[in-house]
Design an enzyme around this catalytic site. Structure first.
Site, PDB file in Angstrom:
ATOM      1  N   HIS A 177       0.827  -1.213   0.000  1.00  0.00           N
ATOM      2  CA  HIS A 177       0.000   0.000   0.000  1.00  0.00           C
ATOM      3  C   HIS A 177       0.864   1.268   0.000  1.00  0.00           C
ATOM      4  O   HIS A 177       2.000   1.247   0.504  1.00  0.00           O
ATOM      5  CB  HIS A 177      -0.855   0.046   1.280  1.00  0.00           C
ATOM      6  CG  HIS A 177      -1.972  -0.936   1.317  1.00  0.00           C
ATOM      7  ND1 HIS A 177      -2.220  -1.732   2.408  1.00  0.00           N
ATOM      8  CD2 HIS A 177      -2.934  -1.238   0.410  1.00  0.00           C
ATOM      9  CE1 HIS A 177      -3.290  -2.486   2.175  1.00  0.00           C
ATOM     10  NE2 HIS A 177      -3.734  -2.208   0.967  1.00  0.00           N
TER      11      HIS A 177
ATOM     12  N   CYS B 263      -3.142   0.774   9.765  1.00  0.00           N
ATOM     13  CA  CYS B 263      -4.129  -0.181   9.239  1.00  0.00           C
ATOM     14  C   CYS B 263      -5.197  -0.574  10.248  1.00  0.00           C
ATOM     15  O   CYS B 263      -6.285  -0.984   9.868  1.00  0.00           O
ATOM     16  CB  CYS B 263      -3.416  -1.428   8.739  1.00  0.00           C
ATOM     17  SG  CYS B 263      -2.501  -2.254  10.032  1.00  0.00           S
TER      18      CYS B 263
HETATM   19  C1  CIR Z   1      -3.973  -7.727   3.508  1.00  0.00           C
HETATM   20  O1  CIR Z   1      -3.132  -8.264   2.782  1.00  0.00           O
HETATM   21  O2  CIR Z   1      -4.971  -7.192   3.048  1.00  0.00           O
HETATM   22  C2  CIR Z   1      -3.762  -7.755   4.995  1.00  0.00           C
HETATM   23  N1  CIR Z   1      -3.124  -8.968   5.365  1.00  0.00           N
HETATM   24  C3  CIR Z   1      -2.930  -6.578   5.448  1.00  0.00           C
HETATM   25  C4  CIR Z   1      -3.620  -5.276   5.248  1.00  0.00           C
HETATM   26  C5  CIR Z   1      -2.860  -4.137   5.821  1.00  0.00           C
HETATM   27  N2  CIR Z   1      -3.571  -2.957   5.587  1.00  0.00           N
HETATM   28  C6  CIR Z   1      -3.046  -1.742   5.701  1.00  0.00           C
HETATM   29  O3  CIR Z   1      -1.878  -1.587   6.030  1.00  0.00           O
HETATM   30  N3  CIR Z   1      -3.828  -0.737   5.433  1.00  0.00           N
END
Ligand code: CIR
Length: 269
Positions: free
Chosen positions: A169, A263
């Site tokens: 991201h 996140c």
């Molecule tokens: C994913 O791959 O979607 C999750 N395991 C991690 C998401 C992390 N999201 C973020 O940093 N905004």
């Protein structure tokens, strides 16, 4: 106080089945430690943000505690994202319900109703208070960025960027201190920061850190959450951000799931 509310979501027992690109073969995710780390994160936010809404876990969605990806809020407008990974799309309904409980959220827009081909993870959205930057990624497409542009029209200018490298991201490599002109970025993202400045008449100053993971900080109501375990980056942030309350959290198990600090919450003014 700048943020009146935040949404977080309990880490599910199924967290070990999350989507991840990290090779954890030698050190699998320790679920009980992940839960402890996530709880400490939540408790820390509760000390600084008046209304922290804790949504219950959904065992069918191992990534559900990464709520940032589910909705994007600017001012009084919330956009319910259409997350890029199919396994994560069902997470958003509970988050929409939670957003409806927040008095300052006046308008809720569902991305999938605006454009069924629009995809976006909130981790690709950097809202600095002055501008909204959207990073294109495997999870976020141009159409997703356009939905935000339209939703926030008249409130903030939205810029769509191509981040360098192959990170998950945009906010893996650059975040912002709340309502300031200060960005926190990894050194390798200098060209991206230059691009952000080119688009905004040199609005931003960046503090650069050597560790990618350390570029993701969470700034809210005078608190800056940073990652523990990256001493060089930690020292730079502590030296440069003396006027903030810095709290370093160990997120080792969350990092194994490709998560970071921003996140785990949706912050709402
Ligand atoms: C994913 O791959 O979607 C999750 N395991 C991690 C998401 C992390 N999201 C973020 O940093 N905004």
């Amino acid at each position: 106080m700048t943020y009146s509310a935040a949404i977080v979501r309990v880490l599910p027992d199924s967290f070990g089945n999350c989507v991840t690109n990290v090779d954890n073969a030698n050190s699998p995710i320790n679920i009980s430690l992940a839960k402890e780390q996530h709880e400490l994160y939540t408790e820390t936010l509760k000390k600084h943000i008046p209304n922290v809404i804790v949504v219950e876990a959904d065992e069918n969605h191992p990534d559900c505690s990464f709520v940032e990806d589910n909705a994007t809020v600017f001012g009084h407008t919330a956009v319910i994202d259409q997350p890029g990974h199919p396994s994560r799309r069902g997470e958003v309904h509970a988050i929409e319900k939670a957003l409806k409980q927040v008095p300052s959220v006046k308008t809720i827009i569902r991305m999938e109703e605006m454009d069924k081909d629009a995809f976006l993870d909130g981790g690709d959205v950097l809202n600095t208070g002055a501008h909204v930057f959207v990073g294109l990624s495997d999870r976020t497409n141009e159409k997703g960025g356009k939905v935000l542009e339209k939703a926030f029209e008249g409130q903030a200018k939205t810029f769509i960027l191509q981040p360098p490298g192959d990170m998950l991201h945009l906010k893996c490599c650059v975040t912002a201190l709340e309502d300031t002109k200060t960005l926190i970025a990894v050194e390798s993202a200098r060209s991206l920061v230059d691009e952000m400045n080119r688009l905004t008449d040199n609005y931003y100053t960046a503090i650069y850190v050597p560790d990618l993971v350390a570029a993701n900080v969470l700034s809210a109501n005078g608190l800056v959450l940073i990652q523990q375990g990256f001493p060089q980056s930690e020292q730079i942030l502590r030296d440069q951000l003396k006027e903030y309350q810095i709290v370093a959290l160990n997120m080792s198990e969350i990092i194994k799931a490709d998560g970071a600090l921003t996140c785990g919450s949706i912050l709402i003014k």
